[in-house]
Design a protein around this motif. Structure first.
Motif, PDB file in Angstrom:
ATOM      1  N   GLY A 190       0.801  -1.216   0.000  1.00 48.42           N
ATOM      2  CA  GLY A 190       0.000   0.000   0.000  1.00 48.42           C
ATOM      3  C   GLY A 190       0.833   1.264   0.000  1.00 48.42           C
ATOM      4  N   GLY A 191       0.142   2.384  -0.085  1.00 47.34           N
ATOM      5  CA  GLY A 191       0.821   3.674  -0.123  1.00 47.34           C
ATOM      6  C   GLY A 191       0.063   4.693   0.700  1.00 47.34           C
ATOM      7  N   VAL A 192       0.087   5.929   0.232  1.00 41.56           N
ATOM      8  CA  VAL A 192      -0.563   7.029   0.956  1.00 41.56           C
ATOM      9  C   VAL A 192      -2.022   6.709   1.258  1.00 41.56           C
ATOM     10  CG1 VAL A 192      -1.229   9.455   0.874  1.00 41.56           C
ATOM     11  CG2 VAL A 192       0.956   8.745  -0.102  1.00 41.56           C
ATOM     12  N   LYS A 193      -2.747   6.302   0.229  1.00 40.60           N
ATOM     13  CA  LYS A 193      -4.194   6.111   0.369  1.00 40.60           C
ATOM     14  C   LYS A 193      -4.516   5.022   1.389  1.00 40.60           C
ATOM     15  CE  LYS A 193      -4.537   7.185  -4.593  1.00 40.60           C
ATOM     16  NZ  LYS A 193      -3.067   7.121  -4.853  1.00 40.60           N
ATOM     17  N   ASP A 194      -3.840   3.904   1.267  1.00 44.07           N
ATOM     18  CA  ASP A 194      -4.125   2.776   2.158  1.00 44.07           C
ATOM     19  C   ASP A 194      -3.762   3.087   3.604  1.00 44.07           C
ATOM     20  OD1 ASP A 194      -4.763   0.595   0.052  1.00 44.07           O
ATOM     21  OD2 ASP A 194      -2.915   1.518  -0.637  1.00 44.07           O
ATOM     22  N   ARG A 195      -2.595   3.660   3.805  1.00 47.58           N
ATOM     23  CA  ARG A 195      -2.144   3.937   5.164  1.00 47.58           C
ATOM     24  C   ARG A 195      -2.969   5.042   5.812  1.00 47.58           C
ATOM     25  NH1 ARG A 195       4.288   3.635   3.484  1.00 47.58           N
ATOM     26  NH2 ARG A 195       4.119   1.553   2.548  1.00 47.58           N
ATOM     27  N   ALA A 196      -3.316   6.052   5.018  1.00 48.30           N
ATOM     28  CA  ALA A 196      -4.157   7.125   5.556  1.00 48.30           C
ATOM     29  C   ALA A 196      -5.546   6.602   5.902  1.00 48.30           C
ATOM     30  CB  ALA A 196      -4.260   8.269   4.548  1.00 48.30           C
ATOM     31  N   LEU A 197      -6.077   5.732   5.043  1.00 46.77           N
ATOM     32  CA  LEU A 197      -7.394   5.167   5.315  1.00 46.77           C
ATOM     33  C   LEU A 197      -7.358   4.290   6.560  1.00 46.77           C
ATOM     34  CD1 LEU A 197     -10.334   4.738   4.543  1.00 46.77           C
ATOM     35  CD2 LEU A 197      -9.602   2.917   2.983  1.00 46.77           C
ATOM     36  N   MET A 198      -6.313   3.488   6.705  1.00 43.96           N
ATOM     37  CA  MET A 198      -6.199   2.654   7.896  1.00 43.96           C
ATOM     38  C   MET A 198      -6.117   3.516   9.157  1.00 43.96           C
ATOM     39  SD  MET A 198      -6.200  -0.428   9.052  1.00 43.96           S
ATOM     40  CE  MET A 198      -5.713  -1.606   7.784  1.00 43.96           C
ATOM     41  N   TYR A 199      -5.415   4.626   9.059  1.00 46.18           N
ATOM     42  CA  TYR A 199      -5.331   5.548  10.198  1.00 46.18           C
ATOM     43  C   TYR A 199      -6.701   6.133  10.520  1.00 46.18           C
ATOM     44  CZ  TYR A 199      -4.603  10.064  12.511  1.00 46.18           C
ATOM     45  OH  TYR A 199      -4.695  11.141  13.348  1.00 46.18           O
ATOM     46  N   LYS A 200      -7.455   6.531   9.494  1.00 51.45           N
ATOM     47  CA  LYS A 200      -8.782   7.108   9.720  1.00 51.45           C
ATOM     48  C   LYS A 200      -9.718   6.084  10.363  1.00 51.45           C
ATOM     49  CE  LYS A 200      -9.719  10.705   8.723  1.00 51.45           C
ATOM     50  NZ  LYS A 200      -9.501  12.001   9.428  1.00 51.45           N
ATOM     51  N   ILE A 201      -9.560   4.820   9.990  1.00 51.84           N
ATOM     52  CA  ILE A 201     -10.434   3.775  10.518  1.00 51.84           C
ATOM     53  C   ILE A 201     -10.063   3.401  11.952  1.00 51.84           C
ATOM     54  CG2 ILE A 201     -11.108   1.352  10.271  1.00 51.84           C
ATOM     55  CD1 ILE A 201     -10.713   1.675   7.252  1.00 51.84           C
ATOM     56  N   THR A 202      -8.765   3.222  12.189  1.00 50.77           N
ATOM     57  CA  THR A 202      -8.324   2.665  13.476  1.00 50.77           C
ATOM     58  C   THR A 202      -7.875   3.714  14.486  1.00 50.77           C
ATOM     59  OG1 THR A 202      -6.011   2.431  12.784  1.00 50.77           O
ATOM     60  CG2 THR A 202      -7.516   0.607  12.265  1.00 50.77           C
ATOM     61  N   GLY A 203      -7.426   4.873  13.997  1.00 51.66           N
ATOM     62  CA  GLY A 203      -6.867   5.877  14.904  1.00 51.66           C
ATOM     63  C   GLY A 203      -5.455   5.542  15.358  1.00 51.66           C
ATOM     64  N   ASN A 204      -4.886   4.476  14.821  1.00 51.82           N
ATOM     65  CA  ASN A 204      -3.538   4.053  15.193  1.00 51.82           C
ATOM     66  C   ASN A 204      -2.522   5.023  14.582  1.00 51.82           C
ATOM     67  OD1 ASN A 204      -0.980   2.748  15.259  1.00 51.82           O
ATOM     68  ND2 ASN A 204      -1.979   0.761  15.430  1.00 51.82           N
ATOM     69  N   THR A 205      -1.758   5.698  15.424  1.00 54.42           N
ATOM     70  CA  THR A 205      -0.859   6.746  14.934  1.00 54.42           C
ATOM     71  C   THR A 205       0.329   6.209  14.137  1.00 54.42           C
ATOM     72  OG1 THR A 205       0.299   6.759  17.064  1.00 54.42           O
ATOM     73  CG2 THR A 205      -1.479   8.362  16.757  1.00 54.42           C
ATOM     74  N   SER A 206       0.612   4.921  14.251  1.00 49.49           N
ATOM     75  CA  SER A 206       1.700   4.378  13.432  1.00 49.49           C
ATOM     76  C   SER A 206       1.321   4.436  11.954  1.00 49.49           C
ATOM     77  CB  SER A 206       2.018   2.938  13.839  1.00 49.49           C
ATOM     78  OG  SER A 206       0.945   2.061  13.563  1.00 49.49           O
ATOM     79  N   TYR A 207       0.034   4.248  11.636  1.00 50.70           N
ATOM     80  CA  TYR A 207      -0.414   4.382  10.252  1.00 50.70           C
ATOM     81  C   TYR A 207      -0.367   5.847   9.812  1.00 50.70           C
ATOM     82  CZ  TYR A 207      -2.136  -0.413  10.768  1.00 50.70           C
ATOM     83  OH  TYR A 207      -2.230  -1.772  10.984  1.00 50.70           O
ATOM     84  N   ARG A 208      -0.667   6.751  10.716  1.00 48.97           N
ATOM     85  CA  ARG A 208      -0.564   8.179  10.396  1.00 48.97           C
ATOM     86  C   ARG A 208       0.880   8.533  10.045  1.00 48.97           C
ATOM     87  NH1 ARG A 208      -1.504  12.216  15.228  1.00 48.97           N
ATOM     88  NH2 ARG A 208       0.472  11.235  15.821  1.00 48.97           N
ATOM     89  N   THR A 209       1.817   8.058  10.843  1.00 46.08           N
ATOM     90  CA  THR A 209       3.231   8.348  10.602  1.00 46.08           C
ATOM     91  C   THR A 209       3.671   7.842   9.238  1.00 46.08           C
ATOM     92  OG1 THR A 209       3.735   8.271  12.965  1.00 46.08           O
ATOM     93  CG2 THR A 209       5.573   7.977  11.443  1.00 46.08           C
TER      94      THR A 209
END
Length: 216
Positions: free
Chosen positions: A69-88
């Motif tokens: 994945g890339g920007v879209k996948d990681r950003a979406l995972m962050y929006k869903i889970t709130g896990n800041t490692s995906y935000r980073t």
């Protein structure tokens, strides 16, 4: 292989977004982010999938956690889970896309300019979605830089489409131009005076070229 893997991950993530909650067909101006593909109801539906650990969510998460994945996948995972490692990781991928893109050069605008996956398609969509989905996690300088990135490239695309006489509704570049104009316009709507013109240009391509052809 990397492009193919990224495409698979993105396809899964978009399926998650659209399943049971198809996207709106028109853009209703809103002041908050995110706006591209995602709404509060879709985020709620996706969060429910994550909490239930559905098979499609589990497969998608495994691919991302494995480095896909890339920007879209990681950003979406962050929006869903709130896990800041995906935000980073999403912010890092967004920064890379921004830095890796060739400079906007409107003198070189052509159908290749629009349809080039590496130089324009991938980078522009990454920055548009990253700007939108990660807006509240960006500094004011980052917001300004990413916004100008989109404006510079949409200016080139608008200029080429206005000057071109060889439009064909079957051309890939026309579909990509519509997609990129709409994404960029929606992302920066309310943040830049040109945003509505990009949305209008995308609507013009659809109503003036694509829809009449597809409906005959």
């Amino acid at each position: 292989m990397k492009k193919a893997a990224a495409a698979i991950v993105l396809a899964i993530s978009l399926n998650l977004i659209w399943a049971d909650c198809p996207p709106e067909t028109t853009f209703a101006a809103v002041s908050s982010h995110p706006r591209i593909y995602l709404t509060s109801s879709k985020l709620t539906a996706l969060t429910n999938k994550a909490n239930a650990n559905t098979s499609d969510y589990s497969r998608w998460k495994s691919l991302i956690d494995g480095g896909g994945g890339g920007v879209k996948d990681r950003a979406l995972m962050y929006k869903i889970t709130g896990n800041t490692s995906y935000r980073t990781s999403a912010l890092a991928a967004l920064s890379t896309a921004y830095a890796s893109a060739p400079a906007a050069d409107c003198t070189q605008a052509s159908y290749n300019f629009i349809d080039n996956q590496d130089a324009y398609n991938g980078y522009i969509s990454d920055v548009a979605i990253g700007y939108d989905w990660l807006y509240n996690d960006l500094t004011s300088t980052e917001q300004s830089n990413y916004r100008q990135f989109l404006v510079d490239r949409m200016t080139c695309i608008e200029g080429y489409l206005s000057a071109s006489t060889d439009w064909t509704p079957y051309a890939n570049y026309l579909l990509q131009a519509m997609r990129l104009l709409y994404m960029s316009g929606v992302a920066i709507h309310g943040d830049h005076a040109s945003a509505q013109s990009y949305i209008d240009a995308a609507d013009s391509i659809y109503t003036g070229k694509l829809y009449p052809t597809l409906s005959t």
